[in-house]
Design a protein around this motif. Structure first.
Motif, PDB file in Angstrom:
ATOM      1  N   ASP A  98     -13.873  29.875  11.626  1.00  9.67           N
ATOM      2  CA  ASP A  98     -13.334  28.778  10.691  1.00  9.67           C
ATOM      3  C   ASP A  98     -12.681  29.371   9.369  1.00  9.67           C
ATOM      4  N   ILE A 156     -23.955  32.605  19.260  1.00 11.49           N
ATOM      5  CA  ILE A 156     -24.224  31.380  19.376  1.00 11.49           C
ATOM      6  C   ILE A 156     -25.754  31.079  19.245  1.00 11.49           C
ATOM      7  N   HIS A 157     -26.093  30.215  18.687  1.00 12.35           N
ATOM      8  CA  HIS A 157     -27.494  29.910  18.671  1.00 12.35           C
ATOM      9  C   HIS A 157     -27.655  28.095  19.228  1.00 12.35           C
ATOM     10  N   PHE A 208     -24.873  23.209  19.243  1.00  6.38           N
ATOM     11  CA  PHE A 208     -24.366  24.920  19.074  1.00  6.38           C
ATOM     12  C   PHE A 208     -24.195  25.097  17.602  1.00  6.38           C
ATOM     13  N   THR A 209     -24.581  26.240  17.140  1.00  6.56           N
ATOM     14  CA  THR A 209     -23.998  26.814  16.086  1.00  6.56           C
ATOM     15  C   THR A 209     -23.770  28.277  15.928  1.00  6.56           C
ATOM     16  N   ARG A 210     -22.811  28.587  15.233  1.00  8.41           N
ATOM     17  CA  ARG A 210     -22.381  30.105  15.524  1.00  8.41           C
ATOM     18  C   ARG A 210     -22.631  30.871  14.076  1.00  8.41           C
ATOM     19  N   HIS A 211     -23.162  32.281  14.453  1.00 11.78           N
ATOM     20  CA  HIS A 211     -23.336  33.012  13.462  1.00 11.78           C
ATOM     21  C   HIS A 211     -22.804  34.461  13.907  1.00 11.78           C
ATOM     22  N   PHE A 271     -15.626  22.704  18.365  1.00 10.85           N
ATOM     23  CA  PHE A 271     -16.097  23.987  18.099  1.00 10.85           C
ATOM     24  C   PHE A 271     -15.929  24.679  19.420  1.00 10.85           C
ATOM     25  N   PRO A 330     -18.194  20.775  13.561  1.00 14.47           N
ATOM     26  CA  PRO A 330     -19.394  21.131  14.069  1.00 14.47           C
ATOM     27  C   PRO A 330     -19.699  20.776  15.274  1.00 14.47           C
ATOM     28  N   HIS A 331     -20.568  21.393  16.206  1.00 16.38           N
ATOM     29  CA  HIS A 331     -21.072  21.171  17.459  1.00 16.38           C
ATOM     30  C   HIS A 331     -22.231  20.275  17.395  1.00 16.38           C
TER      31      HIS A 331
END
Length: 297
Positions: free
Chosen positions: A164, A205-206, A198-201, A135, A194-195
């Protein structure tokens, strides 16, 4: 690539003779030797030649119609990691088969010679690979190496902010040309691992950030991870679980800067019994405090 039936303007159930006639008509109109300097005509001629090469071969046509290969004649890649997968580039190229020129060679020496020259200039086949990256490497950029099934390796530059599923094109790193043409390209499809937190939108990043009771009730400065390294985040006094704090410019790179990091606070109680906290809560009875007041029927 475009659908070969659309390129030749023929129906999917067209007879071989109709396909050949459609190709002859386009070739006589678009061949580069008849349209010197016309890049559009040259591009359309290459499309027509590729389409005819596929549709004039019964086996290739059958495999394309059944979805086994794409319009370029390449195998559709299975869902595997790059270590297990690389499409066969092969020494040949889809223009290597000169069966599509046979009728011209029989009937028209001038066109036959042009097609022979075109075949000699055909570029090599594109090679297809898949690459899984971490990530943070996709966010910040990195260089990764693919081990090729036929031996050797290929270095792939991961640009910052990669999404991605993006496909990176490495020009000239594909199959060799059968004649005097340029080599094909390497097409690398990237999947992002996946991290853990962290998540990405989009470009943001959230992050869900665990905090204590005191850090939200009293306010605090908390060391907080970001994709580019930890920073000190100030939690306002009176924050709560679900409060979202924005760190500007700490998200994924984009054309005009970076997105943001959105930090959602999440209160976590102590995992082990705490006599001091238990004694305090036993004696704490705030007036007008009911966290479930909105759930009353």
């Amino acid at each position: 690539m475009k659908d070969p039936y659309e390129i030749l303007s023929v129906a999917r159930d067209a007879e071989p003779a109709d396909i050949r006639k459609a190709y002859h008509r386009l070739a006589k109109k678009l061949h580069p030797d008849l349209n010197p300097g016309d890049k559009e005509a040259e591009s359309r001629f290459k499309e027509a030649a590729s389409a005819y090469d596929l549709l004039s071969d019964p086996e290739k046509r059958r495999r394309f119609d059944s979805g086994e290969i794409d319009a370029s004649g390449a195998e559709k890649p299975p869902e595997r990691y790059y270590r297990d997968y690389a499409a066969e580039a092969g020494p040949g190229y889809r223009y290597e088969n000169q069966s599509g020129y046979a009728d011209f060679m029989d009937n028209d020496d001038f066109l036959a010679e042009m097609f022979r020259r075109q075949a000699r200039r055909a570029r090599g086949a594109d090679a297809h690979y898949r690459l899984a990256v971490d990530f943070l490497d996709a966010v910040n950029g990195a260089t990764k190496r693919i081990s090729l099934p036929e031996g050797g390796s290929l270095d792939v530059a991961i640009p910052p902010g990669l999404q991605d599923g993006q496909i990176l094109r490495l020009r000239g790193k594909g199959g060799a040309a059968p004649g005097e043409g340029d080599p094909g390209d390497a097409l690398v499809e990237v999947s992002i691992n996946p991290h853990p937190f962290f998540t990405r939108h989009g470009d943001n990043i959230h992050l869900d950030l665990p905090v204590t009771f005191g850090e939200v009730v009293l306010g605090a400065e908390i060391k907080t991870p970001t994709p580019t390294g930890p920073v000190m985040l100030k939690t306002p006094k009176g924050s709560n679980t679900g409060t979202v704090l924005r760190l500007k410019g700490k998200g994924a790179p984009r054309r005009n800067g970076r997105g943001d990091l959105l930090v959602k606070l999440r209160i976590v109680a102590p995992m082990e019994p705490n006599a001091e906290l238990e004694a305090f809560l036993a004696s704490w009875a705030p007036a007008n405090y009911d966290p479930r007041r909105d759930m009353k029927p």
